[in-house]
Design a protein around this motif. Structure first.
Motif, short mmCIF file in Angstrom:
data_model
loop_
_atom_site.label_atom_id
_atom_site.label_comp_id
_atom_site.label_asym_id
_atom_site.label_seq_id
_atom_site.Cartn_x
_atom_site.Cartn_y
_atom_site.Cartn_z
N ASP A 1 20.35 -3.29 10.25
CA ASP A 1 19.33 -2.09 10.43
C ASP A 1 19.21 -1.22 8.86
O ASP A 1 18.83 -0.79 8.45
N LEU A 2 20.28 -1.16 7.42
CA LEU A 2 20.15 -1.03 6.46
C LEU A 2 18.99 -2.14 5.80
O LEU A 2 18.43 -1.64 4.52
N SER A 3 18.83 -2.51 6.14
CA SER A 3 17.88 -4.49 4.91
C SER A 3 16.73 -3.93 5.98
O SER A 3 15.75 -3.45 4.81
N LYS A 4 15.73 -3.13 7.37
CA LYS A 4 14.94 -3.03 7.12
C LYS A 4 14.58 -1.92 7.02
O LYS A 4 13.35 -1.38 6.64
N LYS A 5 15.28 -0.46 7.19
CA LYS A 5 14.98 0.48 7.00
C LYS A 5 14.90 0.41 4.97
O LYS A 5 14.63 1.19 4.86
N PHE A 6 15.59 0.24 4.44
CA PHE A 6 15.51 -0.18 3.07
C PHE A 6 13.69 -1.01 2.49
O PHE A 6 13.25 -0.37 1.94
N ASP A 7 13.76 -1.91 3.32
CA ASP A 7 12.55 -2.50 3.02
C ASP A 7 11.11 -1.43 4.17
O ASP A 7 9.83 -1.75 2.45
N LYS A 8 11.25 -0.37 4.28
CA LYS A 8 10.92 0.24 4.91
C LYS A 8 9.60 1.47 3.92
O LYS A 8 8.96 1.51 3.48
N LEU A 9 11.29 1.87 3.50
CA LEU A 9 11.50 2.77 2.07
C LEU A 9 10.89 2.02 1.12
O LEU A 9 10.08 3.06 0.40
N PHE A 10 11.31 0.81 0.67
CA PHE A 10 10.93 0.53 -0.31
C PHE A 10 9.02 0.19 -0.40
O PHE A 10 8.38 0.69 -1.54
N HIS A 11 8.52 -0.03 0.44
CA HIS A 11 7.10 -0.34 0.50
C HIS A 11 6.45 0.99 0.87
O HIS A 11 5.09 0.81 -0.18
N ASP A 12 7.44 2.16 1.59
CA ASP A 12 7.06 3.79 0.83
C ASP A 12 6.32 3.69 -0.43
O ASP A 12 5.17 4.37 -0.44
N VAL A 13 7.32 3.38 -0.78
CA VAL A 13 7.66 4.16 -2.39
C VAL A 13 6.29 2.97 -3.42
O VAL A 13 5.32 3.48 -4.37
N LEU A 14 5.57 1.62 -3.25
CA LEU A 14 4.92 0.62 -3.25
C LEU A 14 4.28 1.28 -3.07
O LEU A 14 2.75 1.68 -4.07
N LYS A 15 3.57 1.79 -2.10
CA LYS A 15 2.06 2.29 -1.95
C LYS A 15 1.47 3.59 -2.21
O LYS A 15 0.41 3.80 -2.60
N SER A 16 2.62 4.18 -2.51
CA SER A 16 2.39 5.97 -3.38
C SER A 16 2.31 5.81 -5.08
O SER A 16 2.00 6.63 -5.88
N SER A 17 2.79 4.67 -5.32
CA SER A 17 2.87 4.68 -6.56
C SER A 17 2.07 4.30 -7.36
O SER A 17 1.23 3.60 -6.65
N ASP A 18 1.51 4.86 -8.82
CA ASP A 18 0.57 4.32 -9.54
C ASP A 18 1.79 3.45 -10.36
O ASP A 18 0.50 3.19 -11.55
N ARG A 19 2.56 2.81 -11.00
CA ARG A 19 3.09 2.12 -11.43
C ARG A 19 2.94 1.06 -11.67
O ARG A 19 3.18 0.37 -12.75
N PHE A 20 3.37 0.57 -10.05
CA PHE A 20 3.61 -1.41 -9.84
C PHE A 20 3.63 -0.95 -8.04
O PHE A 20 3.26 -0.24 -7.32
N TYR A 21 2.59 -2.22 -7.91
CA TYR A 21 2.66 -2.29 -6.78
C TYR A 21 3.20 -4.36 -6.14
O TYR A 21 4.14 -4.79 -7.33
N GLU A 22 2.98 -4.70 -5.28
CA GLU A 22 3.77 -6.09 -4.96
C GLU A 22 2.68 -6.59 -4.22
O GLU A 22 1.56 -6.78 -3.83
#
Length: 911
Positions: A323-344
């Motif tokens: 559960d922690l792993s899935k939750k972390f992946d979701k939160l981290f991808h949300d950060v990437l989508k809204s970031s203007d500094r980095f992307y995946e």
């Protein structure tokens, strides 16, 4: 956090050349043991860090400097180290990582250049949060990669100002579509010499450095003469101080500047997009710090939501908190989508970039395009980016009219000719740039001590990419190079001679007969004229001596009339009235037979004489040339033509030796081959002897000069037919003898296995279909100075130069006639004056006669005149006195005409 890092000390050469990606990977794995260069950061309960070896110690320093800023009451970072060497096996690496995973961890962060695939697979299997970060200089290389792709570049030379960039580049561009890369850690004179010798010439050159070092590198490239193709040079700046670059260095050169927009820097330092980036700004460090801050926020949020942010995992049986792993992946991808500094991108977290492409102009520079990681290259409105053309070095050598040098108005030499136009047409159709390269040693190429020189040698060694010249396809050349299907199949060997000079003369018709013949004709004319006078004078049956038979006026053959009759008998009109006597007519008949035969003989000899003069050259083939001995001939020393005769002579000798062994061998019963004479006629041995006697010339120019100097056409030059045709088209004195023999094709050559071979074949086929080669042939052989040459066509007839004497003779006759007329008039007037003086003296009367005339003369009226053959008074008789005789008539009386008698001297008859 657990940071696992591994660095292998790489002893890469300054320059690595890879012909394709397969070789590149093979050489790459030679220095990098697949997954051993790895670094992993694992966030534990209290984060622990794995120290990296030499090259990645800088990343550890960044982490240590950041720990103080990241400490919070809820979460703190601790690091532990795992050392991995090049000799460690995959099982060893997995065992070491599993040992650390059994402890409390929260996250694995991979900061290696290429990533550790085993650790990534293991983290996915155990549901351990795994992040791979790109902390290399790739943000600065992405723009270059995009720009090269946009310009269809296939290879590039990369030159760095920092040796540590080499490994980062190799792993960053391991998936690039570049066919070839050359990497250099520095730029000095030695490296510059190596770069000049790269074959084929790279499509692009790229300098990757900071602003200060960039000016030094580019100036060095200018000084070493590397920037010969400025549109292919790219300057990639690894900092944000590019405004300080001296752009005067690129004025007048279309150099490409690739820079990152300051928005990238401003996004990380938290200022407005129009901020000024600090001089010591480190993009990779700021990227790592910003990412750790985001990770800290995510785990703080997870902790506040009640998740256990650290736990242990058993590599064999257990697993991490799913559960922690899935939750972390979701939160981290949300950060990437809204970031203007980095992307995946493809599982790797990278810096989001923005940049510009700037190109030098004549007096400044201008931005022609922009780029970012999502849209790639975007061309500015009204601007255009030209694709990079392939660049080939074309081997060429001097061969008229195929390829030769001329001098322009400025005194500079340039290549021109059939092959030069052909190469330019290929470059247009195939869209490539090129330069002509003349071999330093030799011409077309021959094997000397087992090594090829000339055009073939340069192509074989890779000094050139294509050979477009008068190169003959031969089997020995095909052992080292490849030929394209021929573009010219009509060449061979032919013979050139000088047209014999025709000796023109205005009185050429007089040379038809020898002088003694002309004198004999004149003598016959004189004798005939004298004999006519003699026969007419003494023959009793001539008109002069037989008035009764010929009462009417007849031609009196005086000596003058006889000579005139003999002369005019040569004309078609004839001599006029013939003699009346039988003897005279016999003489005239014999003379007329003589005239007819002489005229026929003269006409036939004149036609034959003019025909022989207009005959063609005395030989019409190589066989005829070999049979005669009057005409000497030669070839160019050691040329293909010379070698042809040498080889043919050897072939004749070999055939003769084999025939002799076959027929004279008593151990065999090959009677059918035994003949008295050798069945094959040998001629090449005789030709080679004659060539050696005449001494082969050093070059074709000397051969053509010798031919031109022999004005009698007694010298021949055997050479390449195409060059002979070209020379004939520019020299009116030369002519080609016989037909072309030893035909051979000319073809374009490339390196063995060259990737452009098929494209060249298709292009040549299209040119043949479009009749391009026919146009070239018309340009270099048909369009010549022949139109300015004197017309020597045998069908044009006899020239005025040959028969001008006839007109001169006619003109002379006319002038002589006018002179004779003047003489006649003068003679007539003088004679008339003398006659008038004599008449005046004869009819002057005495005083007694005057009285007699007064008393006795009766005037006769017009009625007393009768008309007849002559006028006679009817009433008086002519007095026989000498004083009253009428004057003699100047002209003879014509028959049947009226004449008035001079009655002034008539005396009436006394009754």
């Amino acid at each position: 956090m657990l940071l696992i890092s591994k660095y292998s000390s790489l002893n890469l050469p300054n320059c690595l050349l890879y012909s394709d990606w397969y070789d590149f990977i093979v050489n790459l794995t030679k220095y990098f043991s697949h997954d051993l260069r790895k670094a992993i950061c694992v966030i534990c309960n209290l984060f622990s860090v794995l120290l990296r070896e030499e090259e990645q110690e800088e990343i550890v320093d960044w982490l240590e400097n950041t720990l103080g800023d990241l400490k919070t009451p809820q979460i703190s970072f601790e690091f532990s180290t795992i050392k991995i060497s090049d000799d460690d096996l995959d099982s060893t690496i997995k065992s070491t990582v599993c040992g650390r995973l059994s402890e409390n961890i929260s996250l694995i962060i991979d900061v290696t250049w290429s990533g550790i695939s085993e650790v990534g697979v293991l983290a996915k299997k155990l549901y351990v949060p795994y992040l791979r970060l790109d902390l290399s200089i790739s943000p600065f290389l992405v723009s270059l990669d995009e720009y090269l792709d946009y310009r269809n570049s296939t290879d590039v030379v990369l030159i760095f100002d920092d040796a540590s960039y080499t490994n980062q580049l190799l792993f960053s561009w391991i998936d690039s579509n570049r066919m070839r890369m050359l990497v250099s850690e520095k730029l000095d004179t030695a490296v510059a010499k190596k770069l000049k010798k790269i074959r084929p010439i790279p499509n692009n050159f790229a300098l990757i450095a900071g602003t200060q070092n960039m000016m030094q590198l580019f100036q060095k490239a200018l000084d070493e003469g590397l920037v010969t193709l400025p549109e292919r040079w790219n300057l990639v700046f690894t900092d944000f101080q590019h405004q300080n670059f001296d752009r005067k260095l690129i004025y007048g050169k279309p150099i490409n500047l690739l820079t990152l927009d300051e928005r990238v820097c401003c996004n990380f330092i938290g200022k407005s997009p129009s901020c000024s980036c600090p001089r010591k700004f480190n993009l990779q460090q700021e990227f790592l710090v910003a990412l750790l801050e985001e990770i800290q926020r995510i785990f703080l949020k997870l902790k506040n939501e009640g998740y256990q942010i650290s736990d242990g995992a058993d590599c064999e049986e257990g697993s991490f908190n799913l559960d922690l792993s899935k939750k972390f992946d979701k939160l981290f991808h949300d950060v990437l989508k809204s970031s203007d500094r980095f992307y995946e991108n493809r599982g790797v977290v990278r810096v989001k970039i923005y940049g510009n492409v700037e190109v030098g102009t004549k007096v400044s520079s201008e931005i022609v395009a922009s780029f970012d990681d999502s849209d790639g290259i975007k061309v500015a409105p009204g601007k255009n980016i030209k694709a990079v053309k392939a660049y080939y070095r074309i081997g060429i050598t001097h061969a008229l009219p195929w390829s030769y040098k001329e001098i322009d108005d400025d005194g500079n030499s340039y290549w021109t000719g059939y092959c030069v136009d052909f190469a330019r047409k290929l470059s247009q159709d195939m869209n490539f740039d090129f330069e002509f390269v003349e071999p330093e040693d030799g011409t077309f190429g021959e094997k000397v001590n087992g090594k090829w020189n000339g055009v073939v040698g340069d192509l074989y060694r890779g000094e050139t990419d294509i050979a477009i010249t008068a190169l003959i396809m031969t089997a020995d050349k095909e052992e080292v190079i490849d030929f394209i299907p021929p573009y010219y199949e009509q060449t061979g060997i032919s013979i050139v001679m000088r047209k014999p000079d025709r000796k023109t003369s205005l009185f050429k018709f007089m040379t038809v007969l020898k002088l003694e013949v002309w004198l004999s004709i004149v003598g016959a004319l004189i004798v005939t004229g004298f004999m006519l006078w003699f026969v007419d004078k003494y023959s009793p049956y001539s008109a002069r001596n037989n008035k009764k038979a010929y009462p009417y006026p007849c031609r009196e053959f005086t000596l003058k009339e006889s000579f005139w009759f003999a002369l005019t008998s040569f004309t078609p009109q004839g001599g006029g009235e013939a003699p009346k006597s039988l003897s005279g007519r016999t003489l005239v008949a014999a003379y007329w037979l003589f005239v007819v035969l002489m005229l026929a003989t003269f006409t036939a000899n004149l036609a034959a004489f003019l025909t022989v003069e207009r005959m063609q050259t005395p030989v019409q083939s190589l066989e005829q040339l070999s049979r005669q001995s009057r005409i000497n001939y030669t070839v160019v020393q050691d040329s293909d033509t010379h070698k042809y005769f040498i080889n043919m002579k050897h072939a004749e000798d070999t055939l003769y030796r084999m025939w002799k062994e076959l027929t004279l061998n008593s151990s065999t019963d090959d009677a059918q081959y035994r003949v008295w004479d050798y069945p094959i006629r040998e001629q090449y041995g005789h030709i080679l002897i004659a060539i050696n006697d005449s001494n082969p010339v050093a070059n074709a120019s000397e051969g053509f000069r010798l031919v031109n100097e022999h004005i009698d056409g007694d010298f021949a030059f055997i050479h390449d037919s195409s060059e002979i045709k070209y020379e004939i088209s520019r020299n009116c004195n030369l002519t080609e003898v016989g037909e072309v023999f030893a035909e051979k094709p000319y073809a374009v050559a490339v390196q063995q296995g060259s990737h452009i071979q098929d494209d060249l074949s298709r292009a040549i086929l299209n040119l043949q279909t479009n009749r391009f080669f026919e146009e070239l042939q018309a340009k270099y052989w048909n369009h010549s100075v022949k139109g300015d040459c004197p017309n020597a066509d045998d069908n044009e007839g006899i020239t005025l130069e040959s028969l001008g004497g006839v007109f001169i003779a006619t003109l002379f006759g006319l002038v002589l006639a006018m002179i004779t007329l003047v003489g006649e008039v003068i003679y007539y007037r003088n004679k008339r004056k003398k006659n008038e003086q004599v008449q005046t003296l004869q009819i002057k009367p005495s005083p007694d006669m005057k009285e007699t005339f007064k008393n006795n003369i009766k005037l006769i009226s017009p009625e007393t005149i009768t008309i007849g053959k002559e006028f006679k008074p009817s009433s008086f008789n002519m007095i026989n006195s000498e004083l009253i005789k009428p004057p003699k008539m100047l002209y003879p009386r014509s028959r049947n005409r009226v004449h008035q008698t001079n009655i002034r001297n008539a005396i009436p008859v006394n009754e």
